[in-house]
Design a protein around this motif. Sequence first.
Motif, short mmCIF file in Angstrom:
data_model
loop_
_atom_site.label_atom_id
_atom_site.label_comp_id
_atom_site.label_asym_id
_atom_site.label_seq_id
_atom_site.Cartn_x
_atom_site.Cartn_y
_atom_site.Cartn_z
N ALA A 5 0.70 -1.16 0.12
CA ALA A 5 -0.06 0.05 0.03
C ALA A 5 0.81 1.24 0.02
O ALA A 5 0.64 2.26 0.47
CB ALA A 5 -0.92 0.05 1.32
N ASN A 6 1.99 1.07 -0.53
CA ASN A 6 3.06 2.19 -0.49
C ASN A 6 2.74 3.23 -1.66
O ASN A 6 3.74 3.47 -2.41
CB ASN A 6 4.18 1.80 -0.61
N THR A 7 1.48 3.79 -1.78
CA THR A 7 1.13 4.78 -2.70
C THR A 7 0.62 6.03 -2.34
O THR A 7 0.28 5.82 -0.91
CB THR A 7 0.17 4.13 -3.66
N ALA A 8 0.54 7.10 -2.70
CA ALA A 8 0.15 8.54 -2.29
C ALA A 8 -1.25 8.24 -1.67
O ALA A 8 -1.48 9.21 -0.96
CB ALA A 8 0.50 9.50 -3.19
N ARG A 9 -2.02 7.52 -2.36
CA ARG A 9 -3.57 7.50 -1.76
C ARG A 9 -3.82 6.88 -0.47
O ARG A 9 -4.94 6.92 -0.05
CB ARG A 9 -4.45 6.81 -2.84
N CYS A 10 -2.78 6.15 0.06
CA CYS A 10 -3.13 5.14 1.14
C CYS A 10 -2.76 5.77 2.60
O CYS A 10 -1.47 6.30 2.50
CB CYS A 10 -2.67 3.87 0.99
N TRP A 11 -3.35 5.95 3.51
CA TRP A 11 -3.33 6.65 4.75
C TRP A 11 -3.65 5.66 6.01
O TRP A 11 -4.66 5.18 5.86
CB TRP A 11 -4.00 8.07 4.77
N GLN A 12 -3.09 5.76 6.88
CA GLN A 12 -3.27 5.19 8.30
C GLN A 12 -3.68 6.26 9.15
O GLN A 12 -3.23 7.50 9.36
CB GLN A 12 -2.21 4.60 8.72
N VAL A 13 -4.83 6.09 10.00
CA VAL A 13 -5.42 6.95 10.85
C VAL A 13 -4.91 6.55 12.19
O VAL A 13 -5.52 5.53 12.86
CB VAL A 13 -6.93 7.10 10.81
N PRO A 14 -4.12 7.04 12.90
CA PRO A 14 -3.54 6.83 14.23
C PRO A 14 -4.63 7.22 15.34
O PRO A 14 -5.46 7.87 15.11
CB PRO A 14 -2.40 7.14 14.52
N VAL A 15 -4.54 6.54 16.34
CA VAL A 15 -5.52 7.08 17.49
C VAL A 15 -4.88 6.88 18.94
O VAL A 15 -3.91 6.14 19.02
CB VAL A 15 -6.78 6.08 17.58
N ARG A 16 -5.25 7.65 19.59
CA ARG A 16 -4.65 7.69 21.05
C ARG A 16 -5.90 7.42 21.89
O ARG A 16 -7.06 7.91 21.58
CB ARG A 16 -3.89 8.76 21.29
N VAL A 17 -5.65 7.19 23.08
CA VAL A 17 -6.82 6.86 24.11
C VAL A 17 -6.79 8.11 25.01
O VAL A 17 -5.81 8.60 25.37
CB VAL A 17 -6.55 5.53 25.01
N ALA A 18 -8.01 8.61 25.25
CA ALA A 18 -8.36 9.76 26.17
C ALA A 18 -8.93 9.31 27.63
O ALA A 18 -10.06 8.40 27.29
CB ALA A 18 -9.02 10.73 25.58
#
Length: 328
Positions: free
Chosen positions: A292-305
């Motif tokens: 998935a090493n293309t410019a259109r693929c993104w990971q959405v990170p999350v953190r806990v509150a």
Amino acid sequence: MRAALERSWYEQGRGWLALRPLATLFGGVVAARRLFYRRGWLHSEAVGVPVLVVGNITVGGSGKTPLTLALIEKLQQRGLRVGVVSRGYGGQADTYPLDVGPDSDVAAVGDEPLMMALQSGARVVVDPRRPRGAQRLEQQGVEIIIADDGLQHYALRRDAEIAVTDARRGLGNGALLPAGPLREPPSRLDTVDLSLVHGSNADFWLVPGAALSLDGQGRRRELSQFVGTPVHAIAGIGDPRRFFHMLRGLGLDVIEHPMPDHHRYRAQDLDFGDDRPLLMTGKDAVKCRRFANTARCWQVPVRVAFSSDCEARIDALIDRLLAARQVR
């Protein structure tokens, strides 16, 4: 078939009623097994460092992994060397225990252990026999062990237990497997040290961060910059709708692509016939990063509150575990 069964657990319907006799049988096995461990007829193995179990009594996603990452961070902030032992569900290796590192094969170690190793820097060991995996971590010099998804794995003796329940799905229809989503009866929640609810205005919730590009360029993009154009979103987690709902809550126009939990992706799974952006969870990204090493693929990170009350209860539990560590 499986998807239809899970829908019957959490949505109105009566299809699960025919499975109640099997649920009764399953409940008897669960109760007997726990009794055997309590009486010592089945052996629980201890290690020389405190063990904190994080798990749930339901099948599917409840927020255990983000909570585990938040607990690792809290313990590391206290200067502790933290280890995580995991079953490595979705992975298969020839030999165990198996150390997990940044270059580990996700097909061998599983998606969640690899994600935890990448995001936390903690030592992570995968082993279907959790006591053996915990012993491996102890030999590596960790000072405290988190047993990921270990609530029902009584072969590893524990010093404290945290159970997580998803606020939206709750306990479903309240029935044991296979008639419902429960691995153990609801009364099990009364026996843990902390019973936490994950969801908006609950004990803890997830806060998304800026999207991270998977093209290897280290690019970041605020999620607000995706507003105004449709985006694809994939989620191979226990409750994919939670991810889609989070994105829609930020104003994104989401084209949903739910996948089974622990889905093994292929490049064609990400081909939707257009060049629209594709957003995915961290758990999906560790399985897609090689193709998935293309410019259109993104990971959405999350953190806990955490709510203030929940954070105070967690800090008190950590204090107790550290006090126990000093007298070992």
